[in-house]
Design an enzyme around this catalytic site. Structure first.
Site, PDB file in Angstrom:
ATOM      1  N   TYR A 165       0.849  -1.189   0.000  1.00  0.00           N
ATOM      2  CA  TYR A 165       0.000   0.000   0.000  1.00  0.00           C
ATOM      3  C   TYR A 165       0.886   1.241   0.000  1.00  0.00           C
ATOM      4  O   TYR A 165       1.665   1.458   0.930  1.00  0.00           O
ATOM      5  CB  TYR A 165      -0.893  -0.009   1.251  1.00  0.00           C
ATOM      6  CG  TYR A 165      -1.866   1.145   1.325  1.00  0.00           C
ATOM      7  CD1 TYR A 165      -3.148   1.023   0.798  1.00  0.00           C
ATOM      8  CD2 TYR A 165      -1.499   2.352   1.920  1.00  0.00           C
ATOM      9  CE1 TYR A 165      -4.043   2.069   0.858  1.00  0.00           C
ATOM     10  CE2 TYR A 165      -2.390   3.409   1.983  1.00  0.00           C
ATOM     11  CZ  TYR A 165      -3.661   3.259   1.460  1.00  0.00           C
ATOM     12  OH  TYR A 165      -4.548   4.325   1.520  1.00  0.00           O
ATOM     13  N   GLU A 194      20.168  -3.831 -18.150  1.00  0.00           N
ATOM     14  CA  GLU A 194      21.138  -3.232 -17.231  1.00  0.00           C
ATOM     15  C   GLU A 194      21.152  -1.707 -17.299  1.00  0.00           C
ATOM     16  O   GLU A 194      21.636  -1.050 -16.379  1.00  0.00           O
ATOM     17  CB  GLU A 194      22.533  -3.813 -17.513  1.00  0.00           C
ATOM     18  CG  GLU A 194      22.585  -5.306 -17.141  1.00  0.00           C
ATOM     19  CD  GLU A 194      23.899  -5.966 -17.488  1.00  0.00           C
ATOM     20  OE1 GLU A 194      24.528  -5.543 -18.483  1.00  0.00           O
ATOM     21  OE2 GLU A 194      24.296  -6.917 -16.788  1.00  0.00           O
TER      22      GLU A 194
END
Ligand SMILES: [Zn+2]
Ligand SMILES: [Zn+2]
Length: 395
Positions: A299, A370
């Site tokens: 949340y 990456e």
């Protein structure tokens, strides 16, 4: 501090660490070599303290030179039982084990963030706890918390975490306020009937019949009794009963999961048990129900979300911040760190079909982009420092 420049300056180092960890993946709570890499790196920076927790978990502490709040940043460090087929030159050297969820990237980013932030400790108001968590794939966070990780981390006021995500384009950051990833509870229901001869069902109590109605009633309950604005999923994934076609068994076992993308999960769990028990009783069976937490709801605190969105806009630009239809029914045990304190969890997009980095995680062809590592580092550092500076200014 120039966040973009700092993140870029460690990009090559971050990739090298990530590839080293990728070559040597380890399953949950067996991340001994990984923990060794983490601890050695944190000590070499050096951080103020490097603590061990839950065996392979590590907490690094950095005290800034100015007074301010304590915050935590979390990275998960575990791999999966998958035989790698990505074709990367730095593929797993351990057959059957693979970093197919990007946790090697998460770990490398957090290590490099620790190094950059330590070099700027004079500008940091407060304390940062770098939390390296084992076994994300099977609820390692709660074990760390039970073992005292939050005391070791200095009782952080807020928690930050992220996940690299294949389904958002490279260069984006995705997040939303409120529910972001579903809570997940696992159930095991054992229904007890009375076994006997298949030719004489009236002399038996067939638990398979009760189980069939349990499954139907659970789906009716889920569909008709709950608001569509409180997404809930109940999935039965395993059924076991019987040994022979002419024998009615005594018992049947059902296993599955209940996922809730809202905070009303206790009500759902209570009704789940009632529906199972009363359906079994209708068919003259009894039952035992086990319900255990896989992970809580992720949340995002709405006030922190505003700061996070500012940080994301500065990192990738407004048009690359995605905030709609972000919430998912999958889970992450980062939620356990966010249960007792507000926090933010965000996705760093890495999808690029030309590089194959749009392959879903937990797949043997999974590839990490990456180039996303510098973005994740920059975003995290901006968010953390924004929060710390805001809090320090208010005190
Ligand atoms: Zn995963
Ligand atoms: Zn993951």
């Amino acid at each position: 501090m120039d966040y973009k420049k700092e993140a870029k300056s460690l990009k090559t180092e971050c990739i090298a660490i990530r590839r080293d960890i990728h070559r040597h993946p380890e399953l949950g709570f067996q991340e001994f070599q990984t923990a060794g890499i983490i601890r050695e790196y944190l000590k070499s920076i050096p951080l103020d303290e490097v603590k061990e927790c839950s065996g392979t978990g590590t907490i690094g502490i950095l005290h800034g030179s100015k007074p301010g709040p304590t915050v935590m940043i979390r990275a998960d460090i575990d791999a999966l039982p998958i035989l790698e087929q990505s074709g990367e030159p730095f593929s797993s050297e351990t057959p059957g084990v693979m970093h197919a969820c990007g946790h090697d990237g998460h770990t490398a980013m957090l290590l490099c963030e620790a190094k950059i932030l330590a070099a700027h400790r004079g500008e940091i108001p407060g304390t940062i706890a770098f939390v390296f968590q084992p076994n994300e794939e099977d609820a390692g966070a709660q074990i760390m918390i039970d073992d005292g990780a939050m005391e070791m981390a200095g009782h952080p006021e807020v928690a930050f975490g992220l996940h690299l995500k294949h389904n958002y384009p490279f260069g984006t950051i995705a997040m939303c306020p409120g529910p972001m990833m579903a809570s997940s509870y696992y159930f095991k229901v054992t229904i007890h009937g009375k076994g006997g001869h298949g030719g004489y069902p009236h002399l038996c109590i067939n638990p398979i019949v009760a189980a069939a109605h349990v499954i139907e009633n659970l789906e009716s309950f889920r569909a008709f009794e709950n608001s569509v604005f409180e997404p809930t999923v109940i999935s039965v994934g395993m059924i076991h009963a019987g040994e022979k076609n002419i024998v009615i068994p005594n018992d049947i076992e059902l296993e599955g999961s209940i996922r809730c993308l809202h905070r009303n999960h206790e009500h759902i769990h209570r009704r789940f048990c009632e529906v199972v028990e009363q359906t079994c009783s209708l068919y003259r069976c009894t039952c035992d129900i086990e319900l255990k937490c896989g992970n809580s709801l992720v949340y995002n605190d709405p006030a922190l979300e505003k700061l996070a969105e500012e940080a994301a806009v500065e990192t990738v630009g407004g048009k690359n911040l995605l905030t709609e239809n972000i919430a998912v029914m999958g889970g992450d045990d980062m939620a356990e760190f966010m249960n007792d304190r507000p926090g933010i969890y965000f996705f760093v997009g890495m999808g690029d079909p030309s590089k194959g980095t749009d392959c879903p995680n937990h797949n043997d062809h999974f590839r990490l982009n990456e180039d996303s590592l510098a973005i994740g580092m920059e975003m995290t550092m901006r968010l953390v420092l924004k929060y710390m500076e805001q809090q320090a200014a208010q005190k």
